[in-house]
Scaffold this motif. Structure first.
Motif, short mmCIF file in Angstrom:
data_model
loop_
_atom_site.label_atom_id
_atom_site.label_comp_id
_atom_site.label_asym_id
_atom_site.label_seq_id
_atom_site.Cartn_x
_atom_site.Cartn_y
_atom_site.Cartn_z
N ARG A 215 11.33 0.22 2.74
CA ARG A 215 11.04 -0.14 4.13
C ARG A 215 9.62 0.31 4.46
O ARG A 215 9.23 1.44 4.15
CB ARG A 215 12.03 0.54 5.08
N LEU A 216 8.85 -0.58 5.07
CA LEU A 216 7.47 -0.27 5.42
C LEU A 216 7.37 0.27 6.84
O LEU A 216 8.24 0.00 7.69
CB LEU A 216 6.60 -1.53 5.29
N LYS A 217 6.31 0.99 7.12
CA LYS A 217 6.07 1.52 8.46
C LYS A 217 5.64 0.42 9.42
O LYS A 217 5.89 0.50 10.63
CB LYS A 217 4.97 2.59 8.41
N HIS B 158 0.85 -1.19 0.00
CA HIS B 158 0.00 0.00 0.00
C HIS B 158 0.89 1.25 0.00
O HIS B 158 1.93 1.28 0.68
CB HIS B 158 -0.90 -0.01 1.24
N LYS B 159 0.47 2.26 -0.73
CA LYS B 159 1.29 3.47 -0.85
C LYS B 159 1.57 4.13 0.50
O LYS B 159 2.69 4.56 0.78
CB LYS B 159 0.60 4.46 -1.79
N ASP B 160 0.55 4.20 1.35
CA ASP B 160 0.71 4.87 2.64
C ASP B 160 1.55 4.06 3.63
O ASP B 160 1.93 4.57 4.69
CB ASP B 160 -0.66 5.15 3.26
N ALA B 161 1.82 2.78 3.30
CA ALA B 161 2.62 1.95 4.20
C ALA B 161 4.11 2.14 3.98
O ALA B 161 4.92 1.68 4.79
CB ALA B 161 2.25 0.48 4.01
N VAL B 162 4.48 2.83 2.91
CA VAL B 162 5.91 3.02 2.60
C VAL B 162 6.51 4.04 3.57
O VAL B 162 6.01 5.16 3.70
CB VAL B 162 6.10 3.49 1.14
#
Length: 278
Positions: free
Chosen positions: A250-252, A232-236
Motif C-alpha cells: 500500500r502506498l502513502k 519509490h521506496k519512500d512511497a511505501v
C-alpha cells in the motif's frame, strides 16, 4: 539588505562551483599524492625519520613514489570516469565500488609487472619472483589506501546526488517537466500510457515506456514491482504478507483518478523486493 544577500548567494555559488570543478579535484589529489609520498618515504628507513640523528631527506624515493602515484592516479581516474558513466551515475553501492577498486588494482598489477621486469633488466639485475611478488603486494596495498583516500569524497558525492538531488525529465507531447526523485511516488501504465505519480497525488502522462524508465532511474530508490508499475521506496506505506508467499503493498500517496490497481509482489520477486526495501 537584499543586495548583500544576493552577493552572498553569488559568492557561495561560485565557491561551490570551484570546489566541484575538475581543477580543484586535481589540486586536491595532487596534494594528497605529495603528502602520501612524503609520509611513506619518511617511514621507509631509519635514516629518514625526522627525529633521527642522521636524518637525510629521501629525495630519490620521494621522486620515485611521486612518479608511481601519478601512474596510479591516471589509471584510477580513467577507470573512475568509466565507472561513473557506466555504473555510478545510476547506482552507487558496495558491489560497484568493490568492482571499481578490484579492476583498478588489476590494471595496476598488469602495468607493474612488465615495468618492474624492464627496470631490473636495464639496471642489470635479476628479477626474482619472490621480490617481485613482495613489491607487487606492497604496491597494491599502498594503492588501495591511496585510491580510497583520493576518491572517497567523489563516491560519497555521487551517492548523495543519486539519492537526493537527481532528477528526471518527463516528456509529454510538447511539454517537458523536471521532477526530483524524492517528489515521485511511482510510475504506472494504463491503456498503454505511462503516468508519473507525484507525492501530492497529481499525475503526469509521459512519452516513456516502463522499460525505458527502468533503465534511466536510480534502482536504489525505485523498484519494478510488476509489469505495470515502478514504485519509490519512500512511497511505501504498508507491506502485508498474503497467500502463496505473495506481498501486498500500500502506498502513502492517494491518486486523483484512483487508477492505480492493488500492488501485489509475486513470491518470485518477494526476496528481491525485501532486499531492496531493507
Amino acid at each position: 539588505m537584499s543586495s548583500k544577500l544576493g552577493n552572498k548567494h553569488v559568492v557561495k555559488k561560485l565557491r561551490h562551483s570551484f570546489i566541484e570543478s575538475p581543477t580543484w579535484r586535481l589540486l586536491k589529489k595532487g596534494l594528497l599524492f605529495t603528502i602520501f609520498s612524503l609520509i611513506v618515504n619518511h617511514l621507509a628507513s631509519p635514516e629518514s625519520f625526522p627525529d633521527g640523528g642522521s636524518y637525510r631527506f629521501p629525495l630519490e624515493g620521494f621522486l620515485f613514489t611521486i612518479v608511481l602515484c601519478i601512474l596510479i592516479g591516471i589509471i584510477a581516474e580513467l577507470n573512475f570516469k568509466h565507472y561513473k558513466k557506466t555504473y555510478f551515475s545510476k547506482k552507487v553501492e558496495i558491489v560497484s565500488i568493490s568492482r571499481y577498486m578490484a579492476s583498478t588494482l588489476a590494471y595496476i598489477t598488469i602495468l607493474y609487472i612488465p615495468i618492474n621486469i624492464i627496470i631490473n633488466i636495464l639496471a642489470g639485475g635479476n628479477t626474482e619472483f619472490y621480490y617481485l611478488l613482495i613489491g607487487l603486494l606492497i604496491t597494491l596495498l599502498l594503492s588501495f589506501i591511496l585510491i580510497g583516500l583520493a576518491y572517497a569524497q567523489d563516491v560519497y558525492y555521487l551517492y548523495k546526488l543519486s539519492i537526493k538531488d537527481a532528477e528526471i525529465t518527463i516528456e509529454s507531447g510538447a511539454k517537458t517537466t523536471k521532477l526530483t526523485y524524492e517528489n515521485i511516488a511511482c510510475f504506472y501504465i494504463e491503456n498503454k500510457i505511462v503516468y508519473t505519480v507525484q507525492n501530492n497525488g497529481t499525475t503526469i502522462n509521459t512519452d516513456f515506456t516502463l522499460n525505458e524508465l527502468e533503465e534511466k532511474i536510480n534502482d536504489q530508490l525505485f523498484f519494478r514491482v510488476n509489469r505495470k508499475m515502478i514504485i519509490h521506496k519512500d512511497a511505501v506505506d504498508q507491506i502485508e504478507k498474503i497467500e502463496n508467499g505473495k506481498l501486498r503493498i500500500r502506498l502513502k500517496t492517494t491518486v486523483e483518478n484512483h487508477a492505480i490497481p492493488e500492488i501485489t509482489i509475486s513470491r518470485y520477486k518477494r526476496k528481491a523486493f525485501m532486499n531492496w526495501f531493507q
